[in-house]
Design an enzyme around this catalytic site. Structure first.
Site, mmCIF file in Angstrom:
data_model
loop_
_atom_site.group_PDB
_atom_site.id
_atom_site.type_symbol
_atom_site.label_atom_id
_atom_site.label_comp_id
_atom_site.label_asym_id
_atom_site.label_seq_id
_atom_site.Cartn_x
_atom_site.Cartn_y
_atom_site.Cartn_z
ATOM 1 N N ILE A 41 -0.927 2.155 -4.840
ATOM 2 C CA ILE A 41 -0.922 0.693 -4.721
ATOM 3 C C ILE A 41 0.033 0.337 -3.593
ATOM 4 C CG2 ILE A 41 -0.565 -1.541 -5.830
ATOM 5 C CD1 ILE A 41 -0.991 -0.250 -8.528
ATOM 6 N N ASP A 42 -0.498 0.095 -2.422
ATOM 7 C CA ASP A 42 0.322 -0.316 -1.295
ATOM 8 C C ASP A 42 0.417 -1.844 -1.332
ATOM 9 O OD1 ASP A 42 1.779 0.042 1.146
ATOM 10 O OD2 ASP A 42 0.054 -0.824 2.167
ATOM 11 N N ASP A 47 2.057 5.042 3.743
ATOM 12 C CA ASP A 47 1.818 3.648 4.111
ATOM 13 C C ASP A 47 0.905 3.506 5.327
ATOM 14 O OD1 ASP A 47 3.588 2.401 2.166
ATOM 15 O OD2 ASP A 47 5.242 3.238 3.336
#
Length: 266
Positions: free
Chosen positions: A86-87, A211
């Protein structure tokens, strides 16, 4: 390697997105990691373990580098999954619906496949090295805007408070000389928005590879440039800075970064 691998990765990530999209209690079970701004929910490890299980079934010999792992057993692995379950966790907690699942596959230190999925809007960004970048079947292309005409996305590297002065110097240098700034809170989506031409430039002074590993390939396959702020290649197994743009504004950003880091006027 399976010629249908990218489609299989997309299917796995889309399935994981069901858990993110259907979460009704994202604010429950929150705990701090490195600081009070670095948070993890019950869903982050849940989604990561689902991805690990499915991805390792797909490529059992691959290593796995995920955000929610305390240690990473990746030494000697030719193939490596780089995963952010879950970025944009803060967005997820607050119900902002601007979070993503990011999965990259690297082979011998080079990212070959990438998927970034926003489950709230069913937007599936993907790329395969040498095959282009796509959003739900539509080919992606970066813009060719100079900094002066660029909408700039940036991250505040909020987990690393020592980077705040440098980040503010970038903002001070760029804001009077671009169209405007946006701070979205999901670096993976920021990369994809540059690839899609929704924005023109993205930078952050320090990020982890999960990321940006997938987003970096999506940008380059859309005709853009993805490096660190000093122009060196993106780091895939350690933290690094990020600069993503096009053939016009990316060199301009690197020149600004050089002046900032040399202590001169940006």
């Amino acid at each position: 390697m399976d010629i249908h691998l990218l489609e299989r990765l997309k299917d796995i990530v889309r399935s994981a997105g069901t858990t993110v999209r259907s979460a009704q209690d994202a604010a429950m079970g929150i705990r701090e990691k490195s600081s009070h701004v670095d948070l993890v929910t019950l869903y982050d490890p849940m989604v990561q373990e689902f991805l690990r299980s499915r991805l390792m079934t797909l490529l059992p010999e691959a290593g796995f580098l995920g955000e929610e792992d305390a240690t990473h057993d990746i030494a000697g692995r030719r193939q490596l999954f780089i995963v952010d379950p879950i970025d944009g966790t803060m967005n997820f907690i607050r119900g902002l619906h601007h979070s993503s699942i990011s999965v990259a596959l690297a082979v011998d230190g080079v990212v070959t496949h990438a998927v970034v999925y926003n489950p709230y809007y069913d937007e599936m960004f993907s790329a395969q090295r040498g095959k282009g970048a796509w959003l739900n079947g539509q080919r992606l292309h970066v813009t060719q805007h100079a900094v002066h005409d660029s909408l700039v996305l940036f991250g505040s590297a909020i987990y690393y408070r020592d980077t705040i002065p440098e980040t503010l110097r970038f903002v001070e240098a760029l804001l009077p000389n671009c169209l405007d700034f946006r701070r979205g809170g999901s670096a993976a989506l920021d990369c994809c928005y540059v690839a899609a031409g929704r924005a023109d430039l993205f930078f952050e002074c320090r990020l982890c590879p999960w990321d940006y590993a997938a987003g970096g390939l999506i940008v380059t396959e859309a005709g853009g440039i993805a490096t660190q702020l000093d122009g060196s290649p993106l780091a895939l197994t350690q933290r690094g800075s990020v600069a993503m743009g096009n053939a016009v504004n990316h060199p301009e950003l690197l020149a600004i970064a050089r002046r900032i880091r040399e202590g001169g006027d940006a």
